[in-house]
Design a protein around this motif. Structure first.
Motif, mmCIF file in Angstrom:
data_model
loop_
_atom_site.group_PDB
_atom_site.id
_atom_site.type_symbol
_atom_site.label_atom_id
_atom_site.label_comp_id
_atom_site.label_asym_id
_atom_site.label_seq_id
_atom_site.Cartn_x
_atom_site.Cartn_y
_atom_site.Cartn_z
ATOM 1 N N MET A 280 40.996 64.470 3.150
ATOM 2 C CA MET A 280 40.599 63.073 3.297
ATOM 3 C C MET A 280 39.285 62.807 2.574
ATOM 4 O O MET A 280 38.892 61.660 2.397
ATOM 5 C CB MET A 280 40.445 62.705 4.774
ATOM 6 C CG MET A 280 41.733 62.755 5.555
ATOM 7 S SD MET A 280 42.962 61.577 4.966
ATOM 8 C CE MET A 280 42.459 60.117 5.830
ATOM 9 N N ILE A 470 43.462 55.859 0.024
ATOM 10 C CA ILE A 470 44.809 55.522 0.477
ATOM 11 C C ILE A 470 45.747 55.409 -0.721
ATOM 12 O O ILE A 470 46.859 55.943 -0.725
ATOM 13 C CB ILE A 470 44.787 54.234 1.318
ATOM 14 C CG1 ILE A 470 44.081 54.525 2.639
ATOM 15 C CG2 ILE A 470 46.196 53.733 1.588
ATOM 16 C CD1 ILE A 470 44.018 53.372 3.589
ATOM 17 N N PHE A 473 46.790 58.838 -1.982
ATOM 18 C CA PHE A 473 47.827 59.468 -1.159
ATOM 19 C C PHE A 473 49.179 58.808 -1.397
ATOM 20 O O PHE A 473 50.212 59.473 -1.478
ATOM 21 C CB PHE A 473 47.453 59.406 0.324
ATOM 22 C CG PHE A 473 46.673 60.602 0.784
ATOM 23 C CD1 PHE A 473 47.277 61.842 0.888
ATOM 24 C CD2 PHE A 473 45.336 60.499 1.077
ATOM 25 C CE1 PHE A 473 46.562 62.954 1.295
ATOM 26 C CE2 PHE A 473 44.597 61.600 1.480
ATOM 27 C CZ PHE A 473 45.212 62.827 1.586
ATOM 28 N N MET A 474 49.152 57.483 -1.516
ATOM 29 C CA MET A 474 50.406 56.771 -1.740
ATOM 30 C C MET A 474 51.067 57.235 -3.044
ATOM 31 O O MET A 474 52.273 57.428 -3.111
ATOM 32 C CB MET A 474 50.161 55.258 -1.804
ATOM 33 C CG MET A 474 49.790 54.642 -0.482
ATOM 34 S SD MET A 474 51.091 54.812 0.732
ATOM 35 C CE MET A 474 50.339 55.927 1.862
ATOM 36 N N VAL A 477 52.457 60.834 -2.526
ATOM 37 C CA VAL A 477 53.613 60.849 -1.634
ATOM 38 C C VAL A 477 54.807 60.149 -2.287
ATOM 39 O O VAL A 477 55.934 60.607 -2.220
ATOM 40 C CB VAL A 477 53.254 60.173 -0.293
ATOM 41 C CG1 VAL A 477 54.488 59.942 0.538
ATOM 42 C CG2 VAL A 477 52.279 61.034 0.476
ATOM 43 N N VAL A 508 45.904 40.355 -3.604
ATOM 44 C CA VAL A 508 45.938 40.981 -2.278
ATOM 45 C C VAL A 508 47.368 41.127 -1.788
ATOM 46 O O VAL A 508 47.789 42.189 -1.326
ATOM 47 C CB VAL A 508 45.102 40.157 -1.276
ATOM 48 C CG1 VAL A 508 45.188 40.771 0.095
ATOM 49 C CG2 VAL A 508 43.668 40.078 -1.735
ATOM 50 N N VAL A 509 48.133 40.042 -1.917
ATOM 51 C CA VAL A 509 49.520 40.104 -1.450
ATOM 52 C C VAL A 509 50.301 41.134 -2.269
ATOM 53 O O VAL A 509 51.131 41.869 -1.729
ATOM 54 C CB VAL A 509 50.173 38.713 -1.512
ATOM 55 C CG1 VAL A 509 51.619 38.793 -1.079
ATOM 56 C CG2 VAL A 509 49.422 37.743 -0.630
ATOM 57 N N ILE A 512 49.621 44.369 -0.757
ATOM 58 C CA ILE A 512 50.324 44.520 0.520
ATOM 59 C C ILE A 512 51.791 44.849 0.259
ATOM 60 O O ILE A 512 52.365 45.752 0.867
ATOM 61 C CB ILE A 512 50.204 43.232 1.364
ATOM 62 C CG1 ILE A 512 48.747 42.979 1.729
ATOM 63 C CG2 ILE A 512 51.049 43.330 2.617
ATOM 64 C CD1 ILE A 512 48.494 41.639 2.392
ATOM 65 N N LEU A 515 52.197 48.410 -0.780
ATOM 66 C CA LEU A 515 52.033 49.327 0.358
ATOM 67 C C LEU A 515 53.275 49.327 1.238
ATOM 68 O O LEU A 515 53.792 50.390 1.608
ATOM 69 C CB LEU A 515 50.819 48.921 1.197
ATOM 70 C CG LEU A 515 49.454 49.415 0.735
ATOM 71 C CD1 LEU A 515 48.364 48.864 1.635
ATOM 72 C CD2 LEU A 515 49.405 50.930 0.734
ATOM 73 N N VAL A 516 53.762 48.130 1.559
ATOM 74 C CA VAL A 516 54.934 48.043 2.424
ATOM 75 C C VAL A 516 56.138 48.681 1.729
ATOM 76 O O VAL A 516 56.928 49.413 2.341
ATOM 77 C CB VAL A 516 55.223 46.574 2.800
ATOM 78 C CG1 VAL A 516 56.560 46.463 3.507
ATOM 79 C CG2 VAL A 516 54.117 46.033 3.687
ATOM 80 N N ILE A 519 55.851 52.369 2.114
ATOM 81 C CA ILE A 519 56.162 52.774 3.487
ATOM 82 C C ILE A 519 57.680 52.814 3.672
ATOM 83 O O ILE A 519 58.232 53.763 4.225
ATOM 84 C CB ILE A 519 55.509 51.811 4.499
ATOM 85 C CG1 ILE A 519 53.991 51.984 4.468
ATOM 86 C CG2 ILE A 519 56.028 52.069 5.902
ATOM 87 C CD1 ILE A 519 53.228 50.941 5.250
ATOM 88 N N ILE A 522 59.352 55.701 1.657
ATOM 89 C CA ILE A 522 59.225 57.028 2.262
ATOM 90 C C ILE A 522 60.325 57.247 3.309
ATOM 91 O O ILE A 522 60.807 58.354 3.494
ATOM 92 C CB ILE A 522 57.837 57.184 2.924
ATOM 93 C CG1 ILE A 522 56.727 56.993 1.907
ATOM 94 C CG2 ILE A 522 57.690 58.534 3.604
ATOM 95 C CD1 ILE A 522 56.640 58.017 0.852
ATOM 96 N N GLN A 523 60.720 56.161 3.990
ATOM 97 C CA GLN A 523 61.795 56.308 4.973
ATOM 98 C C GLN A 523 63.098 56.666 4.274
ATOM 99 O O GLN A 523 63.917 57.415 4.789
ATOM 100 C CB GLN A 523 62.026 55.021 5.773
ATOM 101 C CG GLN A 523 60.826 54.176 6.017
ATOM 102 C CD GLN A 523 59.841 54.847 6.925
ATOM 103 O OE1 GLN A 523 60.179 55.797 7.613
ATOM 104 N NE2 GLN A 523 58.609 54.377 6.907
ATOM 105 N N SER C 158 64.239 58.990 9.639
ATOM 106 C CA SER C 158 64.256 59.707 8.361
ATOM 107 C C SER C 158 63.466 61.000 8.451
ATOM 108 O O SER C 158 63.201 61.634 7.452
ATOM 109 C CB SER C 158 63.666 58.875 7.236
ATOM 110 O OG SER C 158 63.743 57.532 7.486
ATOM 111 N N VAL C 160 60.334 61.581 9.048
ATOM 112 C CA VAL C 160 58.996 61.619 8.474
ATOM 113 C C VAL C 160 58.094 62.161 9.571
ATOM 114 O O VAL C 160 57.989 61.562 10.636
ATOM 115 C CB VAL C 160 58.543 60.208 8.055
ATOM 116 C CG1 VAL C 160 57.111 60.245 7.569
ATOM 117 C CG2 VAL C 160 59.457 59.677 6.973
#
Lengths: 539, 248, 389
Positions: A280, A470, A473-474, A477, A508-509, A512, A515-516, A519, A522-523, C158, C160
């Motif tokens: 970190m 952040i 890492f994104m 990953v 900014v959007v 966002i 990032l979303v 996320i 990754i799922q 998933s 994670v």
């Protein structure tokens, strides 16, 4: 022809004693010391006629309101900003000699009105348009395009006659078109519309749209149908060309952001990707690199251009050393406990930030060398900053060197051996604990190198690291852990997506959304874009 | 060979990892109530086979059927455990922070949903069953001991106990004798033979003495497929087996 | 009989829980009493400032408890609990905003000040209903719970896990933080929600109201503590530990690990939301700063310091760290050192004190018991010697 004259004039400067010319200028400039604006206009015109390289400085200073009279000796001086003690830095307007800083109260400003400003502008444009240096002429043309002034039309036409460079000619034509578009002569207007159709000037779009605008009853305000037709055609041309350039621009800025993300993440791809250590404090390794640049610049204040190159190895060493110390003192005790490693390195990050804050709670100024500043101007839509172009190249070099280190060197071989089978590597005589320390040092050192590059595009301060952690890492990953190629594609694709979203939804959007997206991604693919597959991956 | 009458049926199963064929056209037929030993050198694909049967890994192709009707490739680990297949790992994995008793209580057959466990009440008969299994695996003395304090062999037994109490129809047992003393190995063989009286059991093992003690049908795996099958005696005399496994 | 055994199971059987709950009850009675009944200036008077401060700590303790449930028992390290806390806080803030009515600076009967300032002419749909206290309280739990449910369902399904999960919870927090800073998002942007007037008709400035909110915080903390105890002492609690220690083993026994994780993650997020909702009226403001990733990760160190996997450890850790923080940041001399100290805690606790403070107490107790035993032994032998001589 005119350029030849100027050339001869400049040769003259070399051979004639300078005070003769200075006297010319000194005499003319005195005429500015008057309350009457029409006299000032005359003085400006007279100054403009003098063949002297310093005239431009004087006129520019006058236009910017930086030309003063020294209340004490009545000499003319040019202000060059404020010194750290709040005094005004000045140079003599005639000799160009640097004078002692002075309180602003001891100076009286040469006041100008719009007429004087216009005269100065004409004179400046004239001098610049006849300059020997092509880029000076181009800059002058760009200014003319930005603020067209029909008083300058003759000047432009004259310049067109003497100009040989095609790029400048093109620019002059556009400048002329911006003037002619308001002409009463239909022919001139149509040709101006056609010239504007070849550009991507946003103001050309506005003008053409004005021509095409309709009143409340739906009738065109412009009466001449020929002009309307040609305006429609030109507008269409501009719009399609603009959208192409916009695309290229987004692509470039996307690549640029991508290379920044890549640089920030690439060290993490080693520590997290190869070793599986969550660091970190990675952002603070970047910060150390950026501060190293600052300190090197402090050591060599007059050597900005070279010191940044010297900073690269020094930043690698500084961050790398801190990395090795962190590994030996903290992370070593926590192997096999990734969550605890995350917490401990977060603590390191807090302490390093606070150390930087204790040194100086504000951002520190890092200078940009000349060869990094400026940009490559293609047209009013496309403009590539040199610093961004260098960073794209730099990030690719770092990636390539790192790949070579991993694939071709003995250290790289040992690193791969230890990460794949620690026990076996140990039994073959590899001191895995040292390999761990060096690997971590390598990853941290590369973060330091990234810091040197990032110091050129953003603030260098205690919070620098947090801004990148952040995102880094994104990228790792998203790209797939343990895979430099994945990090490369991760960084570049996220950068490009971000920049293409920005004009639609705002910065900014866009962030966002990205990032979303990650996320959710990754799922769908928990192992990232370029996942390593294999029996042992899951265990 | 058809799946009829089998408890576990694998046919033409293939699984590739990065170009490496871990399992190559593997076929296997286990009858209800059978005790089957599977042997093979390292990398023969034994663990991958277990992973495929228990839903941890999906095969690239091939059929994996349970009781001739349930396609195991369509289910995940928890499903398959509830369908009736229990698995013991090579490395003993018990819940280290829980006691022997709690480990068994956790594995005890019963409802597995979140709300069921939240409002769970152990009945007398269930408690008796746990004690019974503790007796069976010989851990009476240590029933309230935290599992991490058990010896290696005791952990192996506890895990077998968890498998028994889960009451699956088919048990997959991966190298149960690894790291055990000779005495413990023989005890374990006896235990498995006991279990096989009312369960189907597949045992993967390296230790030939242990396989001998099981005294049952043996399948030899090599490079991801079946090399030979039969009694230990038969396969021991098979020339190909001698070449790839015993001979070297 | 059943009641007795439940009480036994939830509270009495565990020394730490017994003391913690007893201490909380004492605080819940004494602090408001000393604040209201004792005259100002009296030695026994507890100042309004202290009541608000302790109330704030209690909310943090509840947040720590929530995190301990997922991290200590199920091994899920969430770096997003600060976000659930803030969401609960915003839901409460929205209710308090609506209660201002036309008493705002602009005096608009319906719209909060910041909306008037942004030239909005109507309330956005997601602000509907927040004028109703019970609806707002439902949302306090529902919004963080729903987010945790969806996020957890996606992530756990998933598979994670581990640090990956931690990192994406941090990304979630960062995304929410960015969003709440936007003016267009409709939650007051940078400034957040503030200038609250009253709650259920009672003025937030009055000592009585503040005392009631304080007592509510104590009750919420005790109630949540007992709920958590119920969960961790049930068989479900043992499944959670099993997931923490050996996730894949748990699957092979037949438990749907993802269901358990989603369940406990959602419950935990709801508790964090409640903590946030109680926090807001006591500090009088909620702004996007609460979403800062640092806040979320700070909670982790409270739990780690106290001792994870013991619920009282989380409560104690939250109180200790926050008292220390107030002390350090409150004095000019030490304010610079607070982040060094916090950083040092992050580094040293995982290495030297992985089980937290409660472990020190346990070790000390053990040693004490041993030394007592040896003392007794030596005394006996000493006596024996005396006799022989």
């Amino acid at each position: 022809m005119k350029r030849l004259v100027i050339l001869l004039g400049m040769l003259g400067v070399v051979f004639l004693p300078p005070f003769v010319l200075a006297d010319d200028l000194a005499g003319a400039i005195k005429q500015l010391d008057t309350k009457s604006y029409s006299k000032k206009v005359k003085a400006v015109n007279a100054i403009g006629e003098i063949d002297d390289p310093r005239v431009l400085d004087v006129l520019l200073a006058l236009r910017e309101g930086q030309l003063y009279i020294h209340k004490g000796n009545k000499n003319f001086v040019i202000g060059r900003g404020e010194s750290s003690e709040g005094l005004v830095r000045i140079v003599d307007a005639v000799t160009g000699e640097k004078l002692d800083d002075i309180a602003s109260g001891a100076l009286s400003k040469i006041k100008i009105n719009n007429r004087v400003r216009g005269a100065a502008r004409t004179a400046i444009s004239k001098i610049q348009l006849s300059a020997k240096d092509k880029s000076t002429r181009l800059n002058a043309v760009r200014n003319l395009i930005k603020s067209p002034d029909d008083k300058l039309r003759d000047l432009i036409v004259a310049a067109l006659d003497n100009e040989e460079n095609s790029e400048v000619i093109k620019g002059l034509n556009v400048a002329l078109a911006f003037i002619d578009i308001n002409s009463n002569d239909k022919k001139l207007r149509i040709s101006a519309i056609e010239v504007l159709g070849e550009t991507v000037e946003p103001r050309a779009v506005t003008i053409l749209q004005d021509i095409l605008s309709k009143d409340e009853e739906g009738n065109s305000e412009e009466e001449d149908s020929e002009i309307i037709r040609s305006a429609e055609k030109s507008l269409e041309k501009i719009e399609s060309r603009t959208s192409l350039y916009e695309f290229i621009k987004n692509l470039f800025f996307g690549l640029s952001l991508g290379s920044i993300l890549l640089l920030a993440a690439i060290g993490l791809a080693i520590t997290f990707g190869v070793m599986g250590v969550i660091n970190m404090a990675h952002g603070e390794m970047i910060m150390i690199g950026a501060y190293t640049t600052f300190f090197v610049q402090q050591l060599f204040p007059n050597w900005v251009g070279g010191s940044i190159l010297l900073s690269i190895p020094l930043a690698f060493l500084a961050s790398g050393l801190v990395g090795v110390v962190i590994e030996r003192t903290i992370i070593r005790h926590l192997y096999g406990r990734p969550l605890e490693t995350l917490l401990a390195t977060f603590g390191v990050s807090l302490i390093l930030q606070q150390l930087a804050r204790t040194y100086n709670s504000n951002n520190v100024p890092v200078k940009a060398p000349d060869w990094l500043s400026g940009s490559w101007h293609i047209n009013s839509v496309l403009e590539f900053n040199y610093v961004h172009m260098y960073i794209i190249v730099f990030s690719l070099i770092v990636l390539a060197v790192l790949t070579l280190v991993l694939k071709k060197t003995y250290l790289g071989l040992q690193m791969r051996a230890v990460t794949q089978n620690r026990a076996m590597a140990n039994s073959m005589g590899i001191r895995s604990s040292w390999v761990d320390a060096l690997t971590f040092g390598l990853g941290s050192g590369i973060a330091g190198i990234a810091g040197v590059a990032l110091s050129q595009i953003g603030n260098v301060g205690p919070n620098l690291g947090q801004g990148y952690i952040i995102d880094s890492f994104m990228v790792v990953v998203f790209g797939g852990v343990g895979n430099l190629l994945g990090t490369f594609f991760g960084g570049v694709s996220l950068g490009i997506v971000n920049k293409f979203l920005e004009p639609q939804v705002g910065a900014v959007v866009a962030k966002i959304i990205v990032l979303v997206f990650i996320i959710l991604f990754i799922q769908w693919r928990p192992r990232g874009l370029f996942a390593l597959k294999g029996r042992f991956v899951e265990d | 060979m058809s799946a009829e009458g089998s408890i576990l049926y694998l046919s033409g199963v293939t699984k590739t990892f990065d170009g490496f064929k871990a399992i190559n056209n593997l076929s296997l037929y286990i009858e209800p109530g059978e005790l089957r030993a599977i042997i093979g050198p390292n990398g023969a694909g034994k663990s991958t086979m277990m992973d495929i049967i228990t839903g941890k890994t999906r095969p690239d192709e091939g059929d994996v059927l349970f009781k001739n009707s349930i396609d195991l490739t369509k289910h995940d680990e928890a499903d398959i455990a509830n369908i009736g297949i229990g698995r013991k790992f090579q490395k003993p994995t018990v819940i280290e922070s829980l006691s022997v008793w709690e480990n068994l209580e956790l594995a005890l057959a019963g409802k597995r949903s979140v709300l069921d466990t939240l409002f769970y009440k152990l009945s007398k008969s269930q408690a008796d069953r746990v004690d019974e299994v503790i007796d069976l695996i010989g851990l009476q003395q240590r029933r309230n001991e935290t599992a991490k304090n058990l010896s290696h062999g005791q952990k192996q037994w506890l895990e077998i106990g968890m498998l028994i109490i889960q009451d699956p129809e088919l048990l997959l047992v991966d190298e149960p004798a690894a790291g055990m003393t000779d005495f413990e190995t023989m005890q374990t063989a006896k235990l498995l033979k006991n279990i096989s009286e009312d369960h189907s059991v597949v045992v993967v093992e390296h230790d030939m003495d242990f396989v001998k003690a099981l005294d049952t049908r043996v399948t030899v795996l090599h490079e991801g497929s079946v090399l030979a099958e039969g009694s230990l005696e038969t396969v021991s005399n098979d020339e190909r087996v001698i070449e790839v496994y015993l001979g070297r | 009989m059943l009641k007795d055994s439940l009480l036994q199971r939830l509270v009495l059987s565990d020394q730490g829980s017994k003391f913690t709950i007893a201490a909380l009850i004492v605080i819940g009675v004494i602090v408001p009493f000393l604040n209201l009944a004792m005259p100002e200036g009296s030695f026994l008077h507890v100042s309004d400032y202290s009541v608000a401060l302790i109330g704030k700590y209690l909310c943090f303790a509840l947040l720590a408890l929530a995190l301990d449930l997922v991290w200590g028992y199920c091994g899920i390290l969430s770096l997003g609990h600060g976000a659930f806390f803030a969401l609960g806080g915003y839901a409460m803030g929205m209710y308090l905003m609506r209660q201002i009515g036309d008493r705002g600076v602009y005096g608009h009967p319906e719209l909060p000040d910041f909306m008037v300032f942004l030239n909005w002419d109507a309330l956005p749909w997601y602000w509907y209903g927040f004028d109703n206290f019970f609806f707002a309280m439902l949302m306090v739990m529902f919004v963080p719970g729903l987010l945790a449910f969806i996020f957890g369902w996606l992530a756990f399904r998933s598979r994670v896990t581990g640090v990956y999960f931690s990192i994406i919870t941090q990304a979630l927090t960062a995304a929410l933080s960015l969003a709440f800073f936007l003016n267009d998002f409709g939650f007051g942007g940078n400034n957040g929600l503030t200038d609250f007037k009253d709650i259920l008709g009672a003025s937030l400035q009055s000592n009585g109201t503040r005392a009631v909110i304080f007592i509510c915080s104590v009750i919420a903390l005790i109630g949540s503590y007992i709920l958590c105890r119920y969960i961790v002492t049930s068989k479900l609690g043992r499944v959670l530990i099993s997931v923490r220690d050996a996730e894949s083993r748990t699957r092979f026994i037949g438990y749907r690990v993802e269901h358990y994780k989603v369940f406990v993650f959602t419950i935990s997020a709801v508790l964090a939301g409640i903590a946030g909702a109680l926090y807001v009226p006591q500090v009088g403001i909620i702004n996007p700063g609460e979403f800062s990733p640092l806040n979320s990760i700070e909670v982790v160190i409270w739990v780690a310091l106290g001792g994870r996997g013991t619920l009282y450890g989380a409560v104690v850790g939250a109180l200790v760290v926050n008292f220390a923080k107030t002390y350090f940041t409150g004095s000019k001399l030490f304010v610079e050192y607070w982040l060094f100290l916090l950083g040092a805690m992050f580094i040293l606790i995982p290495i030297f004190l992985p089980k937290g403070m409660v472990d020190i107490v346990d070790q000390w107790k053990k040693k004490h018991a041993q030394s007592k035993a040896t003392e007794v032994n030596s005394k006996i032998s000493g006596d024996a010697q005396e006799h022989t001589s």
